[in-house]
Design a protein around this motif. Sequence first.
Motif, PDB file in Angstrom:
ATOM      1  N   ASP A 129      22.930  35.250 -13.878  1.00  0.00           N
ATOM      2  CA  ASP A 129      23.675  34.260 -13.256  1.00  0.00           C
ATOM      3  C   ASP A 129      24.799  33.731 -13.824  1.00  0.00           C
ATOM      4  O   ASP A 129      24.611  33.400 -15.035  1.00  0.00           O
ATOM      5  CB  ASP A 129      22.778  33.248 -12.461  1.00  0.00           C
ATOM      6  CG  ASP A 129      21.769  33.786 -11.583  1.00  0.00           C
ATOM      7  OD1 ASP A 129      21.922  34.820 -11.027  1.00  0.00           O
ATOM      8  OD2 ASP A 129      20.511  33.118 -11.491  1.00  0.00           O
ATOM      9  N   ALA A 130      25.875  33.754 -13.165  1.00  0.00           N
ATOM     10  CA  ALA A 130      27.166  32.949 -13.823  1.00  0.00           C
ATOM     11  C   ALA A 130      26.771  31.590 -13.976  1.00  0.00           C
ATOM     12  O   ALA A 130      26.104  31.035 -13.377  1.00  0.00           O
ATOM     13  CB  ALA A 130      28.472  33.435 -13.121  1.00  0.00           C
ATOM     14  N   GLU A 132      28.305  28.425 -13.331  1.00  0.00           N
ATOM     15  CA  GLU A 132      29.280  27.749 -12.264  1.00  0.00           C
ATOM     16  C   GLU A 132      28.856  26.431 -11.774  1.00  0.00           C
ATOM     17  O   GLU A 132      27.568  25.933 -10.963  1.00  0.00           O
ATOM     18  CB  GLU A 132      29.424  28.762 -11.373  1.00  0.00           C
ATOM     19  CG  GLU A 132      30.289  29.698 -11.466  1.00  0.00           C
ATOM     20  CD  GLU A 132      30.271  30.769 -10.161  1.00  0.00           C
ATOM     21  OE1 GLU A 132      31.111  31.797 -10.613  1.00  0.00           O
ATOM     22  OE2 GLU A 132      29.844  30.652  -9.208  1.00  0.00           O
ATOM     23  N   THR A 134      29.675  23.351  -9.514  1.00  0.00           N
ATOM     24  CA  THR A 134      30.722  22.793  -8.560  1.00  0.00           C
ATOM     25  C   THR A 134      30.827  21.472  -8.482  1.00  0.00           C
ATOM     26  O   THR A 134      29.975  20.570  -8.963  1.00  0.00           O
ATOM     27  CB  THR A 134      30.215  23.607  -7.076  1.00  0.00           C
ATOM     28  OG1 THR A 134      28.963  22.930  -6.636  1.00  0.00           O
ATOM     29  CG2 THR A 134      29.952  24.870  -7.043  1.00  0.00           C
ATOM     30  N   ARG A 267      28.694  16.831 -15.423  1.00  0.00           N
ATOM     31  CA  ARG A 267      29.017  18.236 -15.443  1.00  0.00           C
ATOM     32  C   ARG A 267      28.657  18.799 -16.841  1.00  0.00           C
ATOM     33  O   ARG A 267      28.171  19.892 -16.660  1.00  0.00           O
ATOM     34  CB  ARG A 267      30.688  18.340 -15.134  1.00  0.00           C
ATOM     35  CG  ARG A 267      31.280  19.531 -14.961  1.00  0.00           C
ATOM     36  CD  ARG A 267      32.702  19.485 -14.657  1.00  0.00           C
ATOM     37  NE  ARG A 267      32.838  19.035 -13.447  1.00  0.00           N
ATOM     38  CZ  ARG A 267      32.965  19.608 -12.360  1.00  0.00           C
ATOM     39  NH1 ARG A 267      32.644  21.030 -12.239  1.00  0.00           N
ATOM     40  NH2 ARG A 267      33.211  18.876 -11.288  1.00  0.00           N
ATOM     41  N   GLU A 271      26.189  21.973 -17.130  1.00  0.00           N
ATOM     42  CA  GLU A 271      26.632  23.084 -17.666  1.00  0.00           C
ATOM     43  C   GLU A 271      25.700  23.694 -18.817  1.00  0.00           C
ATOM     44  O   GLU A 271      25.464  24.849 -18.891  1.00  0.00           O
ATOM     45  CB  GLU A 271      28.127  23.241 -18.538  1.00  0.00           C
ATOM     46  CG  GLU A 271      29.035  22.872 -17.128  1.00  0.00           C
ATOM     47  CD  GLU A 271      30.389  22.737 -17.604  1.00  0.00           C
ATOM     48  OE1 GLU A 271      30.501  22.386 -18.899  1.00  0.00           O
ATOM     49  OE2 GLU A 271      31.642  22.889 -16.989  1.00  0.00           O
ATOM     50  N   LYS A 274      22.404  25.349 -17.341  1.00  0.00           N
ATOM     51  CA  LYS A 274      22.842  26.560 -16.524  1.00  0.00           C
ATOM     52  C   LYS A 274      22.990  27.365 -17.627  1.00  0.00           C
ATOM     53  O   LYS A 274      22.586  28.648 -17.521  1.00  0.00           O
ATOM     54  CB  LYS A 274      24.034  26.310 -15.602  1.00  0.00           C
ATOM     55  CG  LYS A 274      23.761  25.817 -14.185  1.00  0.00           C
ATOM     56  CD  LYS A 274      24.551  26.104 -13.210  1.00  0.00           C
ATOM     57  CE  LYS A 274      24.122  25.211 -12.058  1.00  0.00           C
ATOM     58  NZ  LYS A 274      24.939  25.727 -10.844  1.00  0.00           N
ATOM     59  N   GLN A 278      20.448  30.469 -18.179  1.00  0.00           N
ATOM     60  CA  GLN A 278      21.265  31.975 -18.287  1.00  0.00           C
ATOM     61  C   GLN A 278      20.601  32.618 -19.399  1.00  0.00           C
ATOM     62  O   GLN A 278      20.334  33.870 -19.579  1.00  0.00           O
ATOM     63  CB  GLN A 278      22.524  31.711 -18.341  1.00  0.00           C
ATOM     64  CG  GLN A 278      23.204  33.038 -18.473  1.00  0.00           C
ATOM     65  CD  GLN A 278      25.046  32.937 -18.644  1.00  0.00           C
ATOM     66  OE1 GLN A 278      25.084  32.663 -19.787  1.00  0.00           O
ATOM     67  NE2 GLN A 278      25.889  32.962 -17.661  1.00  0.00           N
ATOM     68  N   ASP A 426      27.731  38.576 -16.767  1.00  0.00           N
ATOM     69  CA  ASP A 426      27.099  37.638 -15.638  1.00  0.00           C
ATOM     70  C   ASP A 426      27.458  38.326 -14.314  1.00  0.00           C
ATOM     71  O   ASP A 426      28.040  39.305 -14.164  1.00  0.00           O
ATOM     72  CB  ASP A 426      27.848  36.200 -15.927  1.00  0.00           C
ATOM     73  CG  ASP A 426      29.332  36.280 -15.712  1.00  0.00           C
ATOM     74  OD1 ASP A 426      29.857  37.113 -15.123  1.00  0.00           O
ATOM     75  OD2 ASP A 426      29.655  35.169 -16.182  1.00  0.00           O
ATOM     76  N   ASN A 428      30.032  37.682 -12.425  1.00  0.00           N
ATOM     77  CA  ASN A 428      31.491  37.866 -12.197  1.00  0.00           C
ATOM     78  C   ASN A 428      31.732  38.979 -13.176  1.00  0.00           C
ATOM     79  O   ASN A 428      33.136  39.135 -13.174  1.00  0.00           O
ATOM     80  CB  ASN A 428      32.159  36.563 -12.736  1.00  0.00           C
ATOM     81  CG  ASN A 428      32.021  35.446 -12.013  1.00  0.00           C
ATOM     82  OD1 ASN A 428      31.717  35.474 -10.669  1.00  0.00           O
ATOM     83  ND2 ASN A 428      31.890  34.283 -12.526  1.00  0.00           N
TER      84      ASN A 428
END
Length: 456
Positions: A129-130, A132, A134, A267, A271, A274, A278, A426, A428
């Motif tokens: 998974d990237a 990201e 939001t 944020r 990150e 995640k 990852q 990832d 993307n």
Amino acid sequence: MKSAVETLNPTRVRLTVEVPFEELKDSLDAAYKKINQQVTVKGFRKGKIPARVIDQRFGRGAVLEEAVNDALPKFYTEAVNEAELNVLGQPEVDITELKDGETLNFTAEVDIRPEIEIPDYSGIEVEVDAVEVTDEDVEKSVEQLRERFASTTPVERAAAEGDVLTIDLEAKVEGEVLEDGVAGGVSYTIGSGELLDGIDEAVTGLESGGEATFTSQLKGGSAEGKDAEVTVKVTQVAARELPELDDEFAQLASEFDTLDELKADSRKRLENMKQYDQATQAQERVLEKLLELVEVPVPEKLLEDEVHTRKHNLENHQLAQMGLDLAKYLEIQGKSAEDFEAETREQAVKGIKTQFVLDELVNKEKLNVNQEELTEHLMRRAQSSGMSPDQFAQAVVEGGQVPMLVGEVARGKALAVVVEAATVKDTNGEVVDLSDEEEASEGGETVEADEAKSEA
């Protein structure tokens, strides 16, 4: 002593051992000495009974049996070392011949680690998974923090969703009030989904002093699973008030002076989380690819023992702590006993294969574990166990578990080597650099341990 090895299958061998009788002398002497201390014979002092008298009174067979039981482990170990076998578990020993004064012959069947050929793993490619984060993720995180600083204020109005109520409860089954079915001063938030099914509908619209009765299936206690008539009385209605999202809130809830700084930190934390997820995902998927490349036979006896251990731990530790038995757990999970058996077996096979492959990689890559890595891993394990580092270290040493911890660290390093050689992209299509995460987790727990936590 002479020994020979017969390969029964890739994970099991039979040792055939021939022992000249003179090599049993020390064990025979020890057998006579032991029997001397256990028996009495009139006319002889305890411990001074001649060997011939022991043979006459108790039989030479009893002496030979004692001597062989004493000697077998030593001769078995010698045979294993001579053949350079990496054995697993206890052997099944069969004495094929015992001639007094001549020879002792026996066989020993035992599982061994299979020989594994590690292929070139540099071509492994996986997708993860990237990372990201939001604006919605940040807002949700800040909102959760805001919820923690909510206050309540008693109000004189009908209760609505989100209100915090103070309630008294009484449960009846077949018209009788249960001994454990009465509770007073219980705090309950409407819409939280806690307590009993149907309670939200019963209390919504009630004011302080209001009362309602509803039917619900009990989730615990002496009448668990039975339908009960529950009377609920509201003694207080309180509205939850959330603090304003401003700089003052940021100063109250964090070390930051402004709300913007708090959001920026949220944020960054998201990150980092995640990125860690990852990296864990990359480890799991690389390991799966690696296991697909390697043929790993699994010893049946070892597999059965592992399945038994996993079941025992689940039933007697994890479920017991939650007050559940296996039948109730399977009901909650929506699984049959056959499904559970198949899943447990599949997990056990994967765990054994993972250990074999990573151990082989440790040898192939000549990986070592230093004191700093072991200490760091011990600190992690202590934290997850709820014990202090000193307590955990003492338990590990007393339980002889230090080699197990060293193995865990070494396998973690072996997996990191494979992940580093693999190509990780990832969703993307961007190549993911896991070097920081690998350094942070190197010497840490392997995927096996993570799976064990997930099961728990």
